[in-house]
Design an enzyme around this catalytic site. Structure first.
Site, PDB file in Angstrom:
ATOM      1  N   GLU A  43       0.799  -1.034   0.040  1.00  0.00           N
ATOM      2  CA  GLU A  43      -0.071  -0.120   0.095  1.00  0.00           C
ATOM      3  C   GLU A  43       0.928   1.237  -0.011  1.00  0.00           C
ATOM      4  O   GLU A  43       0.591   2.375  -0.688  1.00  0.00           O
ATOM      5  CB  GLU A  43      -0.922   0.080   1.203  1.00  0.00           C
ATOM      6  CG  GLU A  43      -1.855  -1.131   1.249  1.00  0.00           C
ATOM      7  CD  GLU A  43      -2.750  -1.254  -0.099  1.00  0.00           C
ATOM      8  OE1 GLU A  43      -3.242  -0.168  -0.511  1.00  0.00           O
ATOM      9  OE2 GLU A  43      -2.835  -2.231  -0.584  1.00  0.00           O
ATOM     10  N   TRP A  99       1.747   1.821  -3.491  1.00  0.00           N
ATOM     11  CA  TRP A  99       0.539   2.368  -4.346  1.00  0.00           C
ATOM     12  C   TRP A  99       0.860   3.879  -4.122  1.00  0.00           C
ATOM     13  O   TRP A  99       0.417   4.636  -4.961  1.00  0.00           O
ATOM     14  CB  TRP A  99      -0.754   2.087  -3.578  1.00  0.00           C
ATOM     15  CG  TRP A  99      -0.949   0.889  -4.408  1.00  0.00           C
ATOM     16  CD1 TRP A  99      -1.420  -0.577  -3.734  1.00  0.00           C
ATOM     17  CD2 TRP A  99      -1.734   0.789  -5.578  1.00  0.00           C
ATOM     18  NE1 TRP A  99      -1.864  -1.218  -4.939  1.00  0.00           N
ATOM     19  CE2 TRP A  99      -2.068  -0.564  -5.860  1.00  0.00           C
ATOM     20  CE3 TRP A  99      -1.962   1.544  -6.757  1.00  0.00           C
ATOM     21  CZ2 TRP A  99      -2.942  -1.002  -7.163  1.00  0.00           C
ATOM     22  CZ3 TRP A  99      -2.716   1.341  -7.928  1.00  0.00           C
ATOM     23  CH2 TRP A  99      -2.892  -0.078  -8.168  1.00  0.00           C
ATOM     24  N   TRP A 106     -21.337  11.346 -18.944  1.00  0.00           N
ATOM     25  CA  TRP A 106     -21.634  11.649 -17.595  1.00  0.00           C
ATOM     26  C   TRP A 106     -23.048  12.253 -17.340  1.00  0.00           C
ATOM     27  O   TRP A 106     -23.171  13.224 -18.096  1.00  0.00           O
ATOM     28  CB  TRP A 106     -20.596  12.236 -16.730  1.00  0.00           C
ATOM     29  CG  TRP A 106     -19.079  11.763 -16.732  1.00  0.00           C
ATOM     30  CD1 TRP A 106     -18.207  12.208 -17.394  1.00  0.00           C
ATOM     31  CD2 TRP A 106     -18.722  10.497 -16.195  1.00  0.00           C
ATOM     32  NE1 TRP A 106     -16.962  11.526 -17.037  1.00  0.00           N
ATOM     33  CE2 TRP A 106     -17.502  10.340 -16.534  1.00  0.00           C
ATOM     34  CE3 TRP A 106     -19.336   9.469 -15.407  1.00  0.00           C
ATOM     35  CZ2 TRP A 106     -16.698   9.097 -15.991  1.00  0.00           C
ATOM     36  CZ3 TRP A 106     -18.665   8.084 -15.049  1.00  0.00           C
ATOM     37  CH2 TRP A 106     -17.241   8.047 -15.506  1.00  0.00           C
ATOM     38  N   ASN A 152     -11.042   2.187   3.329  1.00  0.00           N
ATOM     39  CA  ASN A 152     -10.491   2.137   1.847  1.00  0.00           C
ATOM     40  C   ASN A 152     -11.395   1.254   1.137  1.00  0.00           C
ATOM     41  O   ASN A 152     -11.787   1.680  -0.173  1.00  0.00           O
ATOM     42  CB  ASN A 152      -8.870   1.300   1.680  1.00  0.00           C
ATOM     43  CG  ASN A 152      -8.685   1.231   0.271  1.00  0.00           C
ATOM     44  OD1 ASN A 152      -8.576   2.083  -0.651  1.00  0.00           O
ATOM     45  ND2 ASN A 152      -8.499   0.037  -0.183  1.00  0.00           N
ATOM     46  N   TRP A 160     -16.641  11.325 -12.096  1.00  0.00           N
ATOM     47  CA  TRP A 160     -15.433  11.038 -11.028  1.00  0.00           C
ATOM     48  C   TRP A 160     -15.074  12.408 -10.225  1.00  0.00           C
ATOM     49  O   TRP A 160     -14.842  12.349  -9.051  1.00  0.00           O
ATOM     50  CB  TRP A 160     -14.444  10.116 -11.483  1.00  0.00           C
ATOM     51  CG  TRP A 160     -13.718  10.650 -12.498  1.00  0.00           C
ATOM     52  CD1 TRP A 160     -14.053  10.575 -13.820  1.00  0.00           C
ATOM     53  CD2 TRP A 160     -12.423  11.784 -12.479  1.00  0.00           C
ATOM     54  NE1 TRP A 160     -12.877  11.032 -14.737  1.00  0.00           N
ATOM     55  CE2 TRP A 160     -11.953  11.657 -14.001  1.00  0.00           C
ATOM     56  CE3 TRP A 160     -11.806  12.042 -11.617  1.00  0.00           C
ATOM     57  CZ2 TRP A 160     -11.119  12.442 -14.211  1.00  0.00           C
ATOM     58  CZ3 TRP A 160     -10.601  12.810 -11.749  1.00  0.00           C
ATOM     59  CH2 TRP A 160     -10.402  13.039 -13.350  1.00  0.00           C
ATOM     60  N   TRP A 169     -10.011   7.866  -7.446  1.00  0.00           N
ATOM     61  CA  TRP A 169     -11.239   8.180  -8.147  1.00  0.00           C
ATOM     62  C   TRP A 169     -11.350   7.560  -9.635  1.00  0.00           C
ATOM     63  O   TRP A 169     -12.117   7.102 -10.221  1.00  0.00           O
ATOM     64  CB  TRP A 169     -11.641   9.723  -7.972  1.00  0.00           C
ATOM     65  CG  TRP A 169     -12.344   9.749  -6.809  1.00  0.00           C
ATOM     66  CD1 TRP A 169     -11.926  10.088  -5.617  1.00  0.00           C
ATOM     67  CD2 TRP A 169     -13.651   9.634  -6.591  1.00  0.00           C
ATOM     68  NE1 TRP A 169     -13.116  10.259  -4.873  1.00  0.00           N
ATOM     69  CE2 TRP A 169     -13.864   9.747  -5.342  1.00  0.00           C
ATOM     70  CE3 TRP A 169     -14.804   9.086  -7.350  1.00  0.00           C
ATOM     71  CZ2 TRP A 169     -15.362   9.790  -4.824  1.00  0.00           C
ATOM     72  CZ3 TRP A 169     -16.035   8.999  -6.972  1.00  0.00           C
ATOM     73  CH2 TRP A 169     -16.236   9.267  -5.690  1.00  0.00           C
TER      74      TRP A 169
END
Ligand code: FAD
Length: 476
Positions: A282, A285, A314, A349, A367, A390
């Site tokens: 993580e 990341w 969208w 998360n 988003w 996102w």
């Protein structure tokens, strides 16, 4: 003897701070902190993080003063005023050099470039240091010399090229001789409430400062680290470190975290205890998304990482967006998570993924609207991770979730909150229901309980999203 300025930004700590160590190596240090409230608000940060930041600066000031390092504090309105503010401080203090740690989003990089040019033009030394990540952007590239756009090969390269030197901790400054320069008073915390029209939530949940961060890390490794792989996805278990606010503002460094893992895991990060290895992943990341922001600056301009998804149709749906923000979608796991966010400034998360996917797929809402809402509420709001998360959920980013793999919120709820405890905690109006019914309350209940029926039907919403993405691929 002239002094060295240490400009603190999102690195609010004394220990293991590359720029601070360099500044202290070259002579006495004067610390500088510029508050850019209007600019940070334009970046979308809300009262929760601004308050946490203010409390952290107060802690930092105290720690600096214990070492006779004064903290000069100035308010500016815009990043464009930064170079002038710092030059004025350099003149006031007779400083010969400025040190800072790099930040990677575009706006911050442009601000820092202007500062470097201004200091050079004024014949003053200036040095940026890479501190928040193990590899500077550009140090880890694909075989073709490009920035990585997929996590797994990035992570492999990260582990392969990591050296002990990159993880070596920097020395904290020792007490210096008292200078004639004294610290500035810090502003009234009420300023933030006034500027944001909001009061920070639950500041007691997020005690500020390095000691609080170190304590959290120690507790996590002691009690949860080895179970992280099994527990990290269950929001009621508190199986994660909850260190993100501290990492985002630099009250703890990734090196301190990784060194602590090395200490617990026989000196290795890539193998050994599965929980600790998953946790390290993580942190990689976190670094990956910073490289993405630096290597693909369009993401910092509100653009999709995958440019062809810019054409996605969208939906404009004010009522749907309001229901999502307020936790009134009729999907209990989504609503419970949104209430956790607005009440605590943090969300687990797994639920960030579930709620982000619900907004972008079930409601087919852009988003960027969700990204901004998260940023306004998150105490750990950090551009690179938030944008990366996102765009992952919206299937517009790196490693994006394939558009046809759409989480079913009810299945996610049954899987990760099997006993409905998380739902009961955040939606007390459903707590009386038998656990199994909390995931999808029966229709005949809606007239008797103040909880809405689902605002979209899962299957129909899924087909609508699939259709929008298919139209995109057929038109490109
Ligand atoms: P742990 O599980 O203990 O992980 C340790 C640290 O690794 C975290 O503190 C964080 O610094 C980093 N990390 C963990 N997961 C990720 C990830 N997926 N991407 C990048 N870094 C990660 N994280 C933020 O720090 N700020 C944000 O604004 C943010 N917004 C997000 C938005 C969405 C839609 C999604 C899906 C994820 C987002 N994340 C963000 C990533 C992740 O959800 C949080 O970092 C994590 O929940 C923080 O909890 P923790 O500290 O207990 O994490």
């Amino acid at each position: 003897m002239s002094v060295n300025l240490m400009w603190f930004r999102s690195d609010l700590r004394l220990h293991d701070n590359r720029a601070l160590e360099a500044a202290a190596r070259h002579g006495p240090v004067v610390a500088v902190y510029l508050r850019s409230l209007p600019h940070w608000q334009r970046h979308g940060h809300g009262a929760n993080q601004l308050d946490f930041r203010a409390r952290s600066v107060a802690e930092l000031k105290q720690a600096l003063e214990e070492r006779n390092i004064p903290l000069l504090y100035r308010d500016i309105n815009d990043f464009a005023e930064t170079a002038d503010a710092l030059l004025a401080i350099a003149r006031e203090t007779g400083a010969s050099a400025l040190h800072f740690n790099h930040e990677y989003p575009l706006d911050e990089k442009q601000r820092d470039r202007a500062v470097v040019e201004a200091f050079k033009a004024a014949d003053l030394a200036v040095a940026g240091h890479h501190d928040a990540i193990a590899f500077a952007p550009g140090e880890l590239l694909t075989g073709k010399g490009d920035f990585y756009s997929v996590f797994t090969p990035f992570s492999k390269a990260w582990h392969r090229q990591l050296s002990a030197e990159r993880l070596a901790l920097s020395d904290a400054p020792t007490a210096q001789k008292r200078l004639s320069i004294t610290s500035d008073p810090l502003p009234d915390p009420a300023d933030i409430t006034k500027a944001t029209n909001n009061t920070a939530v639950a500041s007691d949940l997020w005690p500020a400062g390095e000691d609080a961060a170190a304590d959290r890390l120690a507790r996590f490794l002691r009690f949860r680290g080895r179970r992280y792989a099994q527990q990290r996805d269950y929001p009621m278990t508190a199986g994660t470190s909850e260190l993100s606010p501290y990492l985002a503002l630099g009250m703890i460094s990734h090196r301190q975290c990784l060194q602590a893992v090395l200490g617990e895991n026989d000196g290795t990060l890539a193998e050994g205890d599965a929980g600790l290895v998953a946790w390290v992943n993580e942190l990689v990341w976190r670094e990956f998304y910073r490289h993405v922001a630096a290597g693909f600056p369009r993401v910092c301009r509100h653009r999709a990482f995958q440019v062809d998804t810019e054409a996605l149709a969208w939906r404009d749906d004010e009522a749907g967006f309001a229901a999502w923000c307020e936790g009134r979608t009729g999907y209990p796991i989504v609503d419970a998570a949104m209430r956790q966010l607005v009440t605590t400034g943090w969300m687990h998360n797994r639920l960030r993924m579930v709620t982000a996917m619900f907004l972008t797929k079930h409601l087919l809402i852009d988003w960027r609207q969700g990204e901004a809402f998260f940023m306004r509420h998150l105490v750990d709001g950090e551009f690179c991770a938030n944008n990366g998360g996102w765009q992952w959920a919206a299937s517009t980013g790196t490693d994006a979730a394939p558009y046809f793999r759409i989480f079913n919120p009810t299945t996610q709820s049954l899987r990760f909150d099997a006993d409905g405890e998380f739902i009961a905690k955040w939606l007390p109006e459903l707590a009386e229901l038998p656990a199994k019914q909390r995931h999808a309350p029966p229709m005949d209940m809606f007239s008797s309980v103040d909880y809405p029926a689902p605002i979209v039907e899962h299957k129909a919403a899924r087909l609508r999203a699939l259709d929008a993405f298919k139209r995109l691929s057929s038109s490109s």
